[in-house]
Design a protein around this motif. Structure first.
Motif, short mmCIF file in Angstrom:
data_model
loop_
_atom_site.label_atom_id
_atom_site.label_comp_id
_atom_site.label_asym_id
_atom_site.label_seq_id
_atom_site.Cartn_x
_atom_site.Cartn_y
_atom_site.Cartn_z
N MET A 1 0.82 -1.22 0.00
CA MET A 1 0.00 0.00 0.00
C MET A 1 0.86 1.26 0.00
N ALA A 2 2.00 1.16 0.82
CA ALA A 2 2.87 2.34 0.93
C ALA A 2 3.45 2.72 -0.43
N ASN A 3 3.51 1.72 -1.34
CA ASN A 3 4.09 2.00 -2.65
C ASN A 3 3.08 2.54 -3.65
N ALA A 4 1.78 2.55 -3.25
CA ALA A 4 0.74 2.96 -4.20
C ALA A 4 0.95 4.37 -4.74
N PRO A 5 1.21 5.39 -3.88
CA PRO A 5 1.42 6.73 -4.43
C PRO A 5 2.64 6.80 -5.33
N LEU A 6 3.71 6.08 -4.93
CA LEU A 6 4.94 6.07 -5.74
C LEU A 6 4.65 5.47 -7.12
N LYS A 7 3.88 4.39 -7.12
CA LYS A 7 3.54 3.72 -8.38
C LYS A 7 2.74 4.68 -9.27
N LYS A 8 1.83 5.41 -8.61
CA LYS A 8 0.98 6.37 -9.35
C LYS A 8 1.85 7.46 -9.98
N ILE A 9 2.83 7.95 -9.18
CA ILE A 9 3.70 9.02 -9.67
C ILE A 9 4.54 8.53 -10.85
N ILE A 10 5.09 7.31 -10.70
CA ILE A 10 5.93 6.77 -11.78
C ILE A 10 5.09 6.57 -13.05
N THR A 11 3.87 6.05 -12.88
CA THR A 11 2.98 5.83 -14.03
C THR A 11 2.69 7.16 -14.71
N PHE A 12 2.42 8.19 -13.89
CA PHE A 12 2.10 9.51 -14.42
C PHE A 12 3.25 10.05 -15.29
N TYR A 13 4.48 10.00 -14.72
CA TYR A 13 5.61 10.58 -15.47
C TYR A 13 5.97 9.74 -16.70
N CYS A 14 5.83 8.40 -16.58
CA CYS A 14 6.13 7.56 -17.76
C CYS A 14 5.12 7.85 -18.87
N ARG A 15 3.88 8.10 -18.48
CA ARG A 15 2.84 8.32 -19.49
C ARG A 15 2.97 9.68 -20.17
N PHE A 16 3.24 10.73 -19.36
CA PHE A 16 3.12 12.08 -19.92
C PHE A 16 4.44 12.75 -20.32
N THR A 17 5.56 12.35 -19.70
CA THR A 17 6.80 13.06 -20.01
C THR A 17 7.17 13.02 -21.49
N PRO A 18 7.11 11.86 -22.15
CA PRO A 18 7.52 11.86 -23.56
C PRO A 18 6.68 12.80 -24.42
N SER A 19 5.43 13.00 -24.04
CA SER A 19 4.54 13.81 -24.88
C SER A 19 4.56 15.30 -24.51
N TYR A 20 4.45 15.59 -23.21
CA TYR A 20 4.26 16.99 -22.78
C TYR A 20 5.57 17.77 -22.69
N SER A 21 6.68 17.06 -22.64
CA SER A 21 7.97 17.75 -22.54
C SER A 21 8.43 18.18 -23.94
N ALA A 22 9.64 18.73 -24.01
CA ALA A 22 10.20 19.14 -25.31
C ALA A 22 10.43 17.94 -26.23
N ILE A 23 10.55 16.75 -25.63
CA ILE A 23 10.77 15.54 -26.45
C ILE A 23 9.58 15.38 -27.42
N GLY A 24 8.37 15.50 -26.89
CA GLY A 24 7.17 15.38 -27.72
C GLY A 24 7.12 16.46 -28.78
N PHE A 25 7.51 17.67 -28.38
CA PHE A 25 7.50 18.79 -29.33
C PHE A 25 8.44 18.51 -30.51
N TYR A 26 9.69 18.11 -30.19
CA TYR A 26 10.67 17.87 -31.26
C TYR A 26 10.23 16.71 -32.16
N ALA A 27 9.66 15.68 -31.55
CA ALA A 27 9.25 14.51 -32.35
C ALA A 27 8.12 14.90 -33.31
N ARG A 28 7.14 15.64 -32.80
CA ARG A 28 5.99 15.98 -33.67
C ARG A 28 6.38 17.00 -34.72
N ARG A 29 7.31 17.88 -34.38
CA ARG A 29 7.71 18.94 -35.30
C ARG A 29 8.28 18.38 -36.62
N LEU A 30 8.83 17.16 -36.53
CA LEU A 30 9.39 16.54 -37.73
C LEU A 30 8.34 16.42 -38.84
#
Ligand SMILES: NC(=O)c1ccc[n+]([C@@H]2O[C@H](COP(=O)([O-])OP(=O)(O)OC[C@H]3O[C@@H](n4cnc5c(N)ncnc54)[C@H](OP(=O)(O)O)[C@@H]3O)[C@@H](O)[C@H]2O)c1
Length: 340
Positions: A1-30
């Motif tokens: 249970m103690a790991n539930a928030p951590l798991k949620k945070i990791i899932t959140f960043y894995c899901r959104f970082t590639p898209s919402y960061s500059a990485i997503g911008f550079y990839a789509r700009r191509l």
């Protein structure tokens, strides 16, 4: 249970970082085609237009030949900003605190006296507060700034015919809206039960619903209404409101011009929209729901408009707020009694 928030945070960043960061911008700009940005002869009004995403949108508009009226609170910052902008257009500026409805009224009066007609309105100003702060008009500051002020300004510019026939209105929302269903009674929390990140997300959801409402209402005109979100951008407000987020992701956050890219592209391109509610991100129309709980609300755009209108009538909005806060205090008391 103690790991539930951590798991949620990791899932959140894995899901959104590639898209919402500059990485997503550079990839789509191509895959993007070059879009002309000839804004000569246009007048833009950009709220929060002296730095960050709004500042960059203003810079890009001036580079394309527009006259931009930047609105913000700090005159010194506005002057320095105007002096730093280059291009065939120019920057004018207006001082107003857009969390205050009386400042919006006097801004409108000044613009009307000067017979300003706006071709592109960028409702960009937006803040996230950790602590609950009330304006001197008694409203919760992020509610007043992030949605009520946008509605007030747009409603009056439309009513006073200060938007040109083919004007574009662009609402700068946030990916934070994806966590929240429309909940009009919770928009202005002046008593207990305040959570800054929720207040922000609810207002950002309301911006998207509001944009759908304007689009439907003015469908028979040449006007366009867009909601967009900029992704994760390294701006002053992110540093202030989310220091840990910024420290962690600084190397991949978007720069200001990448955050403003879709605003400028929408203004230049005026793409057709599928209809109903939508949100643009990286030059593409996206779904307004990504989690199953957010479409499940009985609140409607009509409820939102009625609520916002009520806050613009002296006295009435505050009475509704007081009623909501009394409900919330009762709820808190019941919870305390049940858990004592
Ligand atoms: N940065 C991000 O990662 C991100 C992500 C999603 C959505 N957004 C949205 O993008 C928009 C712009 O954010 P940003 O990060 O670019 O902000 P920012 O860098 O902090 O820029 C703030 C601008 O707004 C002005 N401002 C702040 N409060 C104001 C008020 N009460 N009245 C008038 N002007 C005011 C500031 O000037 P003064 O201080 O002089 O007033 C400045 O010009 C917001 O709607 C935000 O929610 C940003």
């Amino acid at each position: 249970m103690a790991n539930a928030p951590l798991k949620k945070i990791i899932t959140f960043y894995c899901r959104f970082t590639p898209s919402y960061s500059a990485i997503g911008f550079y990839a789509r700009r191509l895959f993007w085609r070059r879009t002309g940005t000839d804004f000569a002869g246009q007048t833009w009004l950009v709220t929060g237009g002296s730095e960050g995403i709004g500042g960059s949108a203003a810079r890009q508009a001036v580079a394309g030949g527009a006259t931009v009226i930047s609105v913000a609170r700090d005159l010194g910052k506005l002057k320095a900003f105007a002096a730093s902008v280059k291009g065939s257009g120019k920057v004018l500026f207006e001082v107003a605190d857009l969390s205050l409805q009386e400042d919006i009224r006097s801004l409108l009066t000044r613009l009307e006296e000067r017979k300003v007609r706006i071709d592109v309105l960028v409702n960009n100003v937006g803040i996230q507060k950790r602590d609950q702060i009330l304006t001197k008009e008694g409203l919760e500051t992020s509610f007043s700034t992030n949605i009520l002020g946008h509605y007030h300004l747009t409603r009056e510019l439309l009513a006073r015919k200060m938007l040109s026939e083919n004007a574009a209105v662009i609402e700068v929302s946030s990916g934070g809206m994806y966590n929240h269903a429309l909940a009009v009674k919770d928009l202005n929390i002046t008593g207990s039960g305040y959570l800054g990140v929720r207040a922000y997300g609810l207002a950002k959801r309301a911006q998207v619903v509001l944009t759908g409402y304007w689009r439907q209402k003015y469908a028979a005109t040449g006007k366009s209404f867009y909601a967009m979100h900029p992704g994760w951008v390294d701006t002053a407000s992110v540093g202030r409101s989310m220091p840990r987020f910024r420290a962690m992701l600084k190397s991949v956050l978007r720069d200001h011009s990448q955050g403003a890219d879709t605003i400028v592209w929408l203004a230049a391109k005026r793409p057709k929209q599928a209809g109903g509610e939508s949100i643009w991100f990286d030059r593409k129309e996206r779904s307004v729901h990504i989690f199953p709980h957010t479409p499940k609300t009985s609140d409607t755009a009509a409820d939102l408009i009625a609520t916002l209108d009520s806050f613009l009538q002296p006295g009435l909005g505050r009475a509704m707020s007081a009623e909501r806060d009394a409900d919330s205090r009762q709820g808190d008391a019941k919870l305390r009694a049940a858990t004592a």
